[in-house]
Scaffold this active site. Structure first.
Site, mmCIF file in Angstrom:
data_model
loop_
_atom_site.group_PDB
_atom_site.id
_atom_site.type_symbol
_atom_site.label_atom_id
_atom_site.label_comp_id
_atom_site.label_asym_id
_atom_site.label_seq_id
_atom_site.Cartn_x
_atom_site.Cartn_y
_atom_site.Cartn_z
ATOM 1 N N ASP A 24 11.097 9.062 -8.371
ATOM 2 C CA ASP A 24 10.643 7.815 -7.763
ATOM 3 C C ASP A 24 11.469 7.562 -6.508
ATOM 4 O O ASP A 24 12.518 8.171 -6.296
ATOM 5 C CB ASP A 24 10.816 6.648 -8.739
ATOM 6 N N GLU A 51 -20.030 -7.854 1.758
ATOM 7 C CA GLU A 51 -20.386 -9.262 1.911
ATOM 8 C C GLU A 51 -21.794 -9.517 1.373
ATOM 9 O O GLU A 51 -22.588 -8.583 1.169
ATOM 10 C CB GLU A 51 -20.297 -9.647 3.394
ATOM 11 N N HIS A 70 -11.294 -9.469 6.674
ATOM 12 C CA HIS A 70 -11.271 -8.630 7.873
ATOM 13 C C HIS A 70 -10.985 -9.441 9.128
ATOM 14 O O HIS A 70 -11.153 -10.672 9.160
ATOM 15 C CB HIS A 70 -12.602 -7.898 8.020
ATOM 16 N N GLU A 112 9.859 8.463 -1.929
ATOM 17 C CA GLU A 112 9.220 9.093 -3.093
ATOM 18 C C GLU A 112 9.178 10.608 -2.934
ATOM 19 O O GLU A 112 9.440 11.356 -3.893
ATOM 20 C CB GLU A 112 7.809 8.526 -3.269
ATOM 21 N N ASP A 150 4.835 7.797 -10.442
ATOM 22 C CA ASP A 150 3.908 6.661 -10.342
ATOM 23 C C ASP A 150 3.352 6.493 -8.939
ATOM 24 O O ASP A 150 2.660 5.512 -8.654
ATOM 25 C CB ASP A 150 4.573 5.366 -10.812
#
Length: 435
Positions: free
Chosen positions: A10, A315, A239, A51, A76
């Site tokens: 990690d 939308e 947006h 990572e 993860d």
């Protein structure tokens, strides 16, 4: 016969980019015994860089133990796992050399990758946090001072044995909320124990307790059985502006699919910079419409993440009203507009979607996302109606509440979803990043 090991790795960044570190552990897959640990403070870097460096350190540690080793990597980071497995392309220039370095440690035939939830990667997570803590003091991580092994009982890795302690983190607003929930549960006679959880929430919680539900009703609010774990947090981004936005024209999924305007592009860059500075977004999901894709791409590029497109986030289809102002719709379709304002089951003129229809697909999309990203923080780039609908559903508010929420272009909202079915609205219409 080649020796098999599990590598869990990690990395983290307190700022993304910010002070960063990684952790990696090599485990015996049969006994769960820790065979080697590695951690390092790496200075200022992004989460993804940290990572990848954790992965490289873990692979090298496994190779140094057993040159012909077969490695099962568990992380993860969906990005690292998918890129190293060859399923996602590596586009970010910072990731390409790191991926190449990781691939060169061992032959590809000796390594396989698996994504795991963050709660199953606690040992490596703690190592990364220890490295960052050491770096904050101007030091490097030392194995003698590590408590990371406490995160795992000595049990087979494949058995799914529970861990003893969750990871230690810094600046964790969600953990504070979890402790408050636990304290209230205890005051009511519950046996829940407070726990720290990873700092993945974008904004602090400020909640008031609700009354416990009746025993024969679904659990709502906080009680002895309340979920105290890390929620799926959906950060909802409307947006940026298009040329239709300042004119307040109906612009849904049945119209011209406009692009961002020059103002909209600047707004997308501003929100990307703000989210990168917070460093909590772990995945990006977008409506398929152009204005959302452009906004999502601006953020994802800054964060080094791919964009997942969800059709259910589009939308409303406003039918014959597409491109018209409210006044123009009133002049041409007054009766249909009155019906639409009065009932969520009424659709715009010409085969548009009713709010009830939109709510149904948005709710289904919400369930997919919260299931896929349990315990993680996801940026959801979408439109006015889907954002308002998610907030309305989380609050249990009536459909008429859609007309009583302000939602600006490029604004941020957030809803957290817990495993017990509860939801918490954390933010609505934040535009501070645009000022």
């Amino acid at each position: 016969m080649a020796r098999s090991v599990v590598v869990e790795a990690d990395g983290g960044s307190r700022g993304n980019p910010g002070p960063a570190g990684y952790g990696a552990v090599v485990l015996d897959p049969q006994t769960g015994e820790t065979l080697a640990e590695a951690a390092e403070y790496i200075g200022v870097a992004t989460n993804n860089v940290a990572e990848y460096k954790g992965l490289i350190a873990g692979l090298k540690a496994a190779r140094d133990l057993f040159p012909d080793v077969l490695v099962h990597v568990r992380m993860d980071s969906k990005l690292v796992v998918e890129q190293m497995s060859g399923r996602w392309k590596i586009k970010h220039p910072d990731m390409k050399p790191l991926a190449a370095e990781a691939a060169a440690v061992l032959p590809r035939s000796q390594v396989r990758y698996e994504w795991i939830p963050r709660e199953k990667n606690k040992h490596a997570d703690r190592l990364a946090n220890e490295a960052m803590d050491a770096g904050k003091k101007g030091k490097q991580w030392e194995p003698s001072g590590s408590a990371a092994a406490l995160d795992r009982r000595v049990a087979p890795v494949s058995s799914g044995a529970p861990v003893v302690e969750p990871p230690r983190v810094v600046g964790d607003a969600t953990a504070g909320a979890a402790r408050a929930r636990a304290a209230m549960a205890g005051a009511r006679g519950g046996s829940a124990r407070a726990s720290s959880v990873p700092d993945e929430g974008l904004f602090a919680l400020d909640e008031e307790p609700e009354e416990l539900a009746a025993s024969d009703a679904p659990a709502v609010g906080w009680g002895p059985s309340a979920d105290l774990g890390q929620p799926a947090a959906l950060v909802l981004l409307r947006h940026g502006e298009t040329l239709l936005t300042p004119e307040k024209r109906f612009s849904g999924s049945g119209g011209s699919d406009p692009e961002l305007s020059a103002v909209g592009r600047k707004q997308a860059e501003a929100v990307a910079a703000s989210l990168a500075a917070r460093g909590t977004i772990q995945a990006v999901v977008s409506s398929p419409l152009t204005r959302c894709r452009q906004t999502a791409d601006a953020v994802a590029s800054r964060l080094g993440l791919p964009v997942r497109v969800e059709e259910g986030l589009r939308e409303t289809d406003f039918g014959a009203w597409e491109g018209l102002t409210f006044a123009e719709v009133r002049a041409r379709y007054a009766e249909d507009l009155d019906d639409w304002l009065a009932s969520p089951d009424a659709a715009p003129t010409g085969g548009g979607e009713s709010f009830a229809e939109v709510a149904k697909r948005v709710e289904a999309t919400r369930d997919r996302l919260t299931g896929a990203y349990a315990g993680r923080t996801v940026l959801v780039v979408t439109h006015v109606t889907p954002v308002k609908t998610l907030v309305r559903l989380a609050l249990g508010a009536p459909p008429q509440s859609l007309f009583r929420m302000e939602l600006s272009a490029a604004s941020l909202s957030e809803v957290a979803y817990y495993a017990d079915g509860n939801a918490s609205v954390r933010l609505l219409n934040d535009t501070s990043h645009l000022r």
